[in-house]
Scaffold this motif. Structure first.
Motif, short mmCIF file in Angstrom:
data_model
loop_
_atom_site.label_atom_id
_atom_site.label_comp_id
_atom_site.label_asym_id
_atom_site.label_seq_id
_atom_site.Cartn_x
_atom_site.Cartn_y
_atom_site.Cartn_z
N PRO A 63 0.81 -1.22 0.00
CA PRO A 63 0.00 0.00 0.00
C PRO A 63 0.84 1.27 0.00
N SER A 64 2.06 1.22 0.55
CA SER A 64 2.91 2.42 0.60
C SER A 64 3.64 2.68 -0.70
N ILE A 65 3.93 1.64 -1.47
CA ILE A 65 4.76 1.83 -2.67
C ILE A 65 3.93 1.95 -3.94
N GLY A 66 2.63 1.77 -3.84
CA GLY A 66 1.77 1.97 -5.02
C GLY A 66 2.15 1.05 -6.16
N SER A 67 2.54 1.65 -7.29
CA SER A 67 2.86 0.85 -8.47
C SER A 67 4.30 0.32 -8.45
N GLY A 68 5.05 0.59 -7.39
CA GLY A 68 6.40 0.02 -7.27
C GLY A 68 6.33 -1.49 -7.19
N MET A 69 7.43 -2.14 -7.54
CA MET A 69 7.41 -3.61 -7.55
C MET A 69 7.61 -4.17 -6.14
N CYS A 70 6.77 -5.12 -5.82
CA CYS A 70 6.76 -5.75 -4.49
C CYS A 70 7.02 -7.24 -4.72
N VAL A 71 8.18 -7.72 -4.26
CA VAL A 71 8.62 -9.07 -4.63
C VAL A 71 8.95 -9.88 -3.37
N GLY A 72 8.36 -11.05 -3.27
CA GLY A 72 8.65 -11.95 -2.17
C GLY A 72 9.32 -13.21 -2.68
N VAL A 73 10.41 -13.60 -2.01
CA VAL A 73 11.16 -14.80 -2.39
C VAL A 73 11.14 -15.78 -1.22
N ASP A 74 10.92 -17.04 -1.53
CA ASP A 74 11.03 -18.06 -0.49
C ASP A 74 11.48 -19.36 -1.13
N ALA A 75 12.15 -20.20 -0.35
CA ALA A 75 12.63 -21.48 -0.86
C ALA A 75 11.60 -22.59 -0.67
N VAL A 76 10.53 -22.30 0.06
CA VAL A 76 9.51 -23.33 0.31
C VAL A 76 8.25 -22.99 -0.50
N ASN A 77 7.98 -23.82 -1.48
CA ASN A 77 6.89 -23.53 -2.41
C ASN A 77 5.54 -23.44 -1.71
N GLY A 78 5.36 -24.24 -0.67
CA GLY A 78 4.08 -24.23 0.04
C GLY A 78 3.70 -22.87 0.57
N PHE A 79 4.67 -22.10 1.06
CA PHE A 79 4.37 -20.76 1.56
C PHE A 79 3.91 -19.85 0.42
N LEU A 80 4.52 -20.03 -0.75
CA LEU A 80 4.18 -19.19 -1.91
C LEU A 80 2.82 -19.58 -2.50
N GLN A 81 2.48 -20.86 -2.37
CA GLN A 81 1.22 -21.35 -2.95
C GLN A 81 0.04 -21.16 -2.00
N THR A 82 0.29 -21.19 -0.70
CA THR A 82 -0.79 -21.23 0.29
C THR A 82 -0.79 -20.01 1.21
N ASP A 83 0.25 -19.89 2.01
CA ASP A 83 0.24 -18.88 3.09
C ASP A 83 0.26 -17.45 2.57
N ALA A 84 1.19 -17.15 1.64
CA ALA A 84 1.30 -15.76 1.16
C ALA A 84 0.04 -15.32 0.40
N PRO A 85 -0.48 -16.13 -0.55
CA PRO A 85 -1.71 -15.70 -1.23
C PRO A 85 -2.87 -15.46 -0.27
N PHE A 86 -2.98 -16.29 0.77
CA PHE A 86 -4.04 -16.14 1.77
C PHE A 86 -3.91 -14.80 2.49
N ARG A 87 -2.68 -14.46 2.89
CA ARG A 87 -2.44 -13.19 3.60
C ARG A 87 -2.67 -11.99 2.67
N LEU A 88 -2.21 -12.10 1.44
CA LEU A 88 -2.35 -10.98 0.49
C LEU A 88 -3.81 -10.71 0.18
N GLN A 89 -4.57 -11.79 0.04
CA GLN A 89 -5.99 -11.65 -0.28
C GLN A 89 -6.71 -10.83 0.80
N ARG A 90 -6.31 -11.00 2.04
CA ARG A 90 -6.94 -10.25 3.14
C ARG A 90 -6.69 -8.75 3.03
#
Ligand code: SAM
Length: 147
Positions: A63-90
């Motif tokens: 919300p603070s960076i607007g159209s700036g690029m916001c990038v998350g990296v993780d080595a565990v695919n499950g967090f990227l497939q499940t946890d992060a999308p769930f949090r972002l959706q909120r």
């Protein structure tokens, strides 16, 4: 505290937390909030979060960076497939390629120990010249081998 040298090691160490990472550490949200406040982000800034987990930092920064690029990296695919999308959706945010420049967050599978993480990230984003105004690595540095 163990350290993890390879993506397989990281998976072994963290995969039991997939689906529950946000709830497994009561102080996580406060730590992330403090880090994000300290970064003094502005609209248009690009941010990178290494070891993003459930994406708390992504949800707080976008919300603070607007159209700036916001990038998350993780080595565990499950967090990227499940946890992060769930949090972002909120927070009414979307995982790329969905969403607009103002709501879109990029999630990449990669290890902090990748031999050339900056170039790997740039190539995956198809933005060879991108620079990041802030890089977060919260509650992960102690698990990376010193070398
Ligand atoms: C304790 S969680 C912290 C998550 C988030 N940074 C936070 O503070 O809420 C650690 C995260 O770092 C990730 N991680 C650990 N070692 C990593 C590595 N070498 N490369 C990429 N991600 C890693 C784990 O998969 C996990 O999602």
């Amino acid at each position: 505290m163990p350290t993890y040298s390879t993506p397989a090691d990281v998976n072994d160490g963290f995969r039991h937390l997939v689906g529950i990472l946000e709830y497994s550490s009561a102080h996580t949200a406060a730590v992330c909030k403090l880090a994000v406040q300290s970064a003094n982000l502005r609209p248009g800034d690009n941010i990178l979060d290494i070891g993003t987990g459930h994406g708390e930092v992504l949800a707080l920064t976008k919300p603070s960076i607007g159209s700036g690029m916001c990038v998350g990296v993780d080595a565990v695919n499950g967090f990227l497939q499940t946890d992060a999308p769930f949090r972002l959706q909120r927070s009414q945010l979307h995982v790329a390629p969905c969403g607009t420049a103002e709501t879109q967050v990029h999630l990449l599978l990669a290890s902090a120990t990748h031999a050339n993480l900056p170039n790997f990230i740039r190539s995956r984003l198809q933005r060879p010249g991108i620079l990041f105004n802030a890089i977060f690595a919260i509650q992960i540095l102690h698990t990376i081998p010193p070398d």
